[in-house]
Motif scaffolding. Sequence first.
Motif, PDB file in Angstrom:
ATOM      1  N   LEU A 105      14.212  25.633   8.614  1.00  0.00           N
ATOM      2  CA  LEU A 105      14.071  25.995  10.015  1.00  0.00           C
ATOM      3  C   LEU A 105      13.904  24.761  10.885  1.00  0.00           C
ATOM      4  N   ARG A 142      22.200  22.773  15.607  1.00  0.00           N
ATOM      5  CA  ARG A 142      22.088  23.800  14.582  1.00  0.00           C
ATOM      6  C   ARG A 142      23.157  23.623  13.516  1.00  0.00           C
ATOM      7  N   ILE A 178      15.155  25.666  15.580  1.00  0.00           N
ATOM      8  CA  ILE A 178      15.236  26.944  16.277  1.00  0.00           C
ATOM      9  C   ILE A 178      13.842  27.533  16.483  1.00  0.00           C
ATOM     10  N   PRO A 229      18.094  39.854  14.731  1.00  0.00           N
ATOM     11  CA  PRO A 229      17.034  39.385  15.630  1.00  0.00           C
ATOM     12  C   PRO A 229      17.388  39.537  17.105  1.00  0.00           C
ATOM     13  N   VAL A 249      18.645  33.833  14.313  1.00  0.00           N
ATOM     14  CA  VAL A 249      17.792  33.700  15.495  1.00  0.00           C
ATOM     15  C   VAL A 249      18.327  34.602  16.603  1.00  0.00           C
ATOM     16  N   SER A 250      17.478  34.923  17.546  1.00  0.00           N
ATOM     17  CA  SER A 250      17.927  35.701  18.691  1.00  0.00           C
ATOM     18  C   SER A 250      18.793  34.838  19.599  1.00  0.00           C
ATOM     19  N   LEU A 263      12.370  31.311  17.912  1.00  0.00           N
ATOM     20  CA  LEU A 263      12.720  32.628  18.409  1.00  0.00           C
ATOM     21  C   LEU A 263      11.936  32.945  19.670  1.00  0.00           C
ATOM     22  N   ASP A 281      22.464  36.258  13.130  1.00  0.00           N
ATOM     23  CA  ASP A 281      21.782  36.302  14.430  1.00  0.00           C
ATOM     24  C   ASP A 281      21.745  37.701  15.040  1.00  0.00           C
TER      25      ASP A 281
END
Length: 606
Positions: free
Chosen positions: A17, A368, A22, A332, A351-352, A24, A329
Motif C-alpha cells: 500500500l 500507482r 493510496i 470500494p 481504492v475508491s 481511501l 477499484d
Amino acid sequence: MNLRRTPLSDVVRPTVLALLGIVLTCTVSAKSPNVVIVISDDQGYGDLGCTGNPIIKTPNIDRLASESSGLSDYHVAPTCSPTRCAFLTGHWTNRTGVWHTIMGRSMLRENEVTVGQMFSDAGYETGMFGKWHLGDNFPYRPEDRGFNEVFRHGGGGIGQTPDLWDNAYFDGAYFHNGDIVDAKGFCTDVFFEKANDFIDKCAKKGKPFFAYISTNAPHKPLHCPPKYMKMYEGQSDGIAAFYGMITNIDDNVGRTRRLLQDLGIAEDTIFIFTTDNGTASGAKIYNAGMRGGKGSPYEGGHRVPFFVHWPAGGLTQQHDVDELTHAVDVVPTLLDMTGIQKPGDVVFDGVSIAGLLDPKQDVDWPKRFVVTDSQRVRDPIKWRSSSVMSRKYRLVNRKELYDVSVDPGQRKNIATDHPEVVREMREFYEQWWAELKPTFSQTTEIYLGHPEHPVVSLTAHDWIQKAYPPWHQGAIREADRKHPKNEKLQHSGHWAVKVVRGGTYQISLRRWPVESGIAINAAIPAGENVPGATEAFRTTPGNSIGASAAVLRIDDQNLERKTVEADDQEVIFETQLTKGSHRLSPVFEVKEGELGAYYVVVTHVE
C-alpha cells in the motif's frame, strides 16, 4: 453466509500500500442509490462506436458514454473469471483462487466477500442475471455469495460442461434460484428481461436494489438473432455475428435505461457499463490502436471500457478519467458512492475512485502501480503473461518496457533505455507476488454433505489436472480418447472436495448428465444448430465410450469396481467418507484404458 477475509500479512501488505501511495477517502454520497451493472463477455475497448469503431452500431451505449464519467485507462484481467472475481471483491485475481476459467481454478474462495453480500447486508435487494463463472456448487454459487435473486446459466457460457444439457443461445433452460426453468428467446434478451422484472418489482416496493447483469455474449460460439447479423452485411459471418451480439446488448441497455426512466428512478440509479477482457474477435476490424486481444498481456488484452452514469451524484456529462484504474477499484468505489460501510475485517486491494469520477473535483492522484496477468494454468507461474502498469509505463513479461504515453501500440521496447523504471516495477511485482504466493496452495474445494446442498453435481469442467478438461458439451459428446501409442489411456484429473459431515455417501458415475436421460454407453445424434456464424456445441455427434466397468477412486485408491450394464444411465457406489479434504477421481474402464466420469452426483445418505 457472511464470510470474511483476514489480511495474510500485516508486514508485507502495508509495504504494498505504501508503494501504491493510496489513501481511501469518501468523496461522493447519496441516500441508498440503486445500482445497475452491465458487463459483457469478450467485448474489447474498440468494440463500441463511442471509442472509434467505424462499423459497429451501439447508439445506446454511445449515448450512455456521452452522459457519463468514463475510464479511458481502466484495466481488467485478460480473461473472464479472473476479471469477475476482482470486479466483485476488490481483490487481486490471484489472491482469490481464480486465475483460470476451468480446472477448479474458476471458483471464488469461500472466504471472499462479494459486493453482492455487502449490499445485501446493507438492506439492498440483490440480483444476478446471466454469467457467473465463479463456481457452480455450494458455497461458490451466486445465491451463496449474497445474491437473493439469481437467473443464470452454468459454467462460463451457454453449452459449456456445467450448463444444462444441450443448451444453446436460443430457447434454453436456466438456473433460477437453484431450480431449473425454461425460457423462450435469445439468451441476452432473456437475461435482461429477468433483470428488468427484478428492477420493476424492487422499484414498486420502494426497495433499493443492486442488479448485476452479466451477459455471456459476445463470447463464442457466435450466435444471434438473424436481424442483427443482417445489420453487418458485407462483413465476414464471424464479424457480423460478433458485432450483431454486441448491438443486441446495446438494444437491451437502451431498454433497461428507458425502464429506469419510466419507473421514475433513473435520477438516483448508478448505471455502469463495462466488459470483462479484451476483444475476442474484433481486433481485425478495429482495436483502438492497441496491441493484442483477449488473453494477451499487452493493452488490447486488458484495457476495456467503463462508463458510469448517476444523475443524483452529478455524473451526467462526458468526463474522461485518464488516470490508471483497475477492476479491484470497483467495489470500494461503489461502497463510497452509496455510503455502505466496508466489512471491518476486509482489506481491499483496490481504492475508491469516486473523486476521479466526479467532474467537479480536481483530484491530485498519487503515483500507482497495478498488475494484470493471464495465468491459464493449474498453478500460478511467476511473471507469466504479466503486465506491471503505471500511468506512463508498462513492464510486460518482466523484460519489455513500453511508454504508452507516446507508444500506445507498444511497438518499441525501451527497457535498456530506462533501467531504473524496470527496476522499480520489478520490485513492486516481487513484493506483490511474495504477498499473494502463500494463498496459491489454498485449493477451492467443493463441499460434500453440507445441509444447504446435500446433493452435489460435479462436472469435468472442474477436474484439476495439467491438460485442459472437456470444458464444453461438444468435447463431452466427442469423448476424446487420444493417448500415446503403446500406452493405456489414464485419467489424471480429480475433483478437490471437502466433506463437511462424515458418513455414508452415494456416488453416482455418469457419462451423460442426469437431465439427459441417456445410457452410459449410448451414442447420440447431433443436435440442432441455432442462427449465427458458428456451430452450437450440441451439433457434435455423441460417441459411445464402450465402458465395461466403473471404478470408484478416492484419494488415488481404487475402492470398488462394478460392471456397466447395457442400459445403465449411472453406476452407483455407496461408501464412507471421513470429514475433511479428499481427491475424487472415479473412472470408466474403456478399450483404450480409463476415462474419467464426466458427471458425478454425490448424495449424503446418513
